[in-house]
Enzyme design. Structure first.
Site: not given
Ligand code: NAI
Ligand code: MG
Length: 490
Positions: A195, A248-249, A252, A269
């Site tokens: 996804k 995001s944490t 996670g 990660e």
């Molecule tokens: P997010 O953690 O919400 O999104 C990452 C992925 O998880 C996306 O594919 C999203 O659709 C999916 N996702 C969201 N909610 C989910 C759930 N409940 N169950 C399963 N999958 C889910 O991150 P977002 O909102 O795009 O960014 C927020 C913050 O996260 C950023 O400001 C940054 O600090 C951090 N981040 C860290 C990343 C990294 O590489 N470690 C990458 C992107 C964001």
């Protein structure tokens, strides 16, 4: 679709002489709308829901993307489940051939994919062309090599696949994260449901085209686009045996709770607040260049971004002057211009997050330094590179992940103090040490709580080298033999 759509954004914040625009013009063929890639074919979502993917540099719609619902996710998982036995029973050298073909095809279509990555996500073409695409191909090549040598990766043991893997990835390195997740899983005989992030689905859908071109057996890889709910349906599906997540944490932690007690394997990660430490004996120009690339390139949208800088007190004025000087020459603007260093922020939401942190920094009394040359483009989402001095460890900007081009500069007097302050964070993803003294490198690197420590360099990646974090940065490793281990059982 021609990428010149962003020609309206030819503003740059560099002072003095200006470069002529140098837009990348490789054409990208995009359909108006995309379905879900399930069982080897694109199909309309049973959810009947769709959303638009936009170019964050222009706010123009690039394509309509399907939003997978629970039924769609179930179809994808069932396709992956049916394909898994035959895929695992395939002669390992045959499995390797498919991975080699994917790698070769990514190379052949690299320029087109790089342009699309920059259009859909906002990152400078320099980076998608020179970093994302070569590394994505490398991950498939590297893991193709392991497919028929798994017995050597785990001497004396018999590695077996886990089954169906659910893989959820973020928007900062869309195709590269897909490669990180898919390549090891497939090499080990698993099948996948991937996804992509909702703001950057398009290169994953192009990858689906590639999987068809190389005749990957149907169901071995399924790509279900959508947002958080789609991700949650995938992670919660009872037939998914392993969840691999980067993001995001916050999410996670949700996944860790939902996987607890289900027997599902999980690797996470997550984010970081990675420190760079510059000692007075470092090659300062080299260090400053490393800091610049670690936080300002790719808009700071990097999980291991060097967002905290600790400078030995005796050289702080020199380092700050050089940082300010170098910051002036960074070119912010059209991601498709080959001279651009800092592109568009990935989404309006992420821009708001960054602006909130910058406001908080100023409100808490830190001093903001930024370039204020030409105005930024009026359309799209932009943030100038900036840094803060006068930062206290208690400040929000020193503690929380910002995920933007915002650096906090702090000082230290002794190596012990540098170490204590660098480790004073809930995260533990990466770190950088800059010094001319080899002994100091080994001493400090050993004591830093970080999955990766770079010395006199930063952000160097290789498929053979494991990557991952400690503490709230997650667990599990991707890349190398360590990464394979997450996709087998014994
Ligand atoms: P997010 O953690 O919400 O999104 C990452 C992925 O998880 C996306 O594919 C999203 O659709 C999916 N996702 C969201 N909610 C989910 C759930 N409940 N169950 C399963 N999958 C889910 O991150 P977002 O909102 O795009 O960014 C927020 C913050 O996260 C950023 O400001 C940054 O600090 C951090 N981040 C860290 C990343 C990294 O590489 N470690 C990458 C992107 C964001
Ligand atoms: Mg987009």
């Amino acid at each position: 679709m021609n990428p010149t759509a962003s020609d309206t954004n030819e503003h740059h914040t560099s002072p003095g002489w200006d470069y002529s625009p140098a837009p990348e013009r490789t054409p990208v063929e995009l359909d108006e709308s995309y379905g879900l890639f399930i069982d080897g074919a694109f199909r309309a979502p049973k959810s009947r829901k769709r959303f638009d993917s936009i170019n964050p540099a222009t706010e123009q719609t690039l394509a309509s993307v399907a939003e997978g619902g629970a039924k769609d996710v179930d179809d994808a998982v069932q396709a992956a489940k049916a394909a898994q036995g035959p895929w695992a029973r395939l002669k390992p050298s045959e499995r390797a051939k498919y991975l080699y073909r994917i790698a070769r095809r990514i190379q052949e279509r690299a320029r087109e994919l790089a342009v699309l990555e920059s259009m859909d996500g906002g990152k400078p073409i320099k980076e998608s062309r020179d970093v994302d695409l070569p590394l994505a191909a490398q991950h498939f090549f590297y893991h193709a090599g392991w497919a028929d040598k798994l017995a050597y990766a785990f001497p004396g043991r018999t590695p077996r696949p886990l089954g169906v893997c659910g893989q959820i990835i973020p928007w900062n390195f869309p195709l590269l994260m897909a490669a990180w997740k898919l390549a090891p899983a497939l090499a080990c005989g698993n099948t996948c449901v991937l996804k992509p992030a909702e703001t950057t689905s398009l290169t994953a859908l192009k990858l689906a085209e590639i999987l068809r071109e190389i005749d990957l057996p149907p169901g071995v890889v399924n790509i279900v686009t959508g947002a958080g709910e789609t991700g949650a349906a995938l992670a919660g599906h009872p037939d998914v045996k392993k969840i691999a997540f980067t993001g995001s944490t916050e999410v996670g932690k949700v996944l860790a709770r939902s996987a607890a007690g289900t027997g599902k394997r999980l690797t996470l990660e997550l984010g970081g607040k990675s420190p760079n430490i510059i000692f007075a004996d470092a090659a300062i120009d080299q260090a400053v260049e490393g800091i610049v690339s670690s936080i300002w390139f790719n808009q700071g949208h990097v999980c291991c971004a060097g967002s905290r800088l600790f400078v030995e007190e005796s050289i702080v004025d020199e380092v700050v002057d050089k940082l300010r000087h170098r910051m002036q020459s960074l070119r912010v603007g059209d991601p498709l211009d080959k001279n651009t260093d800092v592109g568009a922020i990935n989404s309006a939401e992420q821009l708001r997050t960054i602006e909130r942190y910058v406001d908080a920094g100023e409100h808490e009394g830190a001093i903001m330094h930024e370039v204020s040359a030409d105005p930024l483009p009026t359309k799209g989402f932009w943030h100038r590179p900036c840094f803060f001095t006068g930062v206290q460890p208690s400040h929000l900007i020193a503690r929380e992940e910002i995920f933007g081009p915002v650096l906090s500069v702090m000082t230290f007097r002794t190596p012990e103090e540098a170490l204590t302050r660098a480790n004073n964070t809930p995260y533990g993803l990466a770190a950088g040490i800059w010094t001319n003294t080899g002994a100091k490198i080994f001493e400090i690197a050993r004591k830093l709580d970080a999955g990766v420590v770079w010395c006199n360099t930063y952000n160097k990646f290789d498929a053979a080298s494991p990557f991952g974090g400690f503490k709230e940065s997650g667990f599990g490793r991707e890349g190398g033999r360590h990464g394979l281990k997450s996709y087998v059982k014994f």
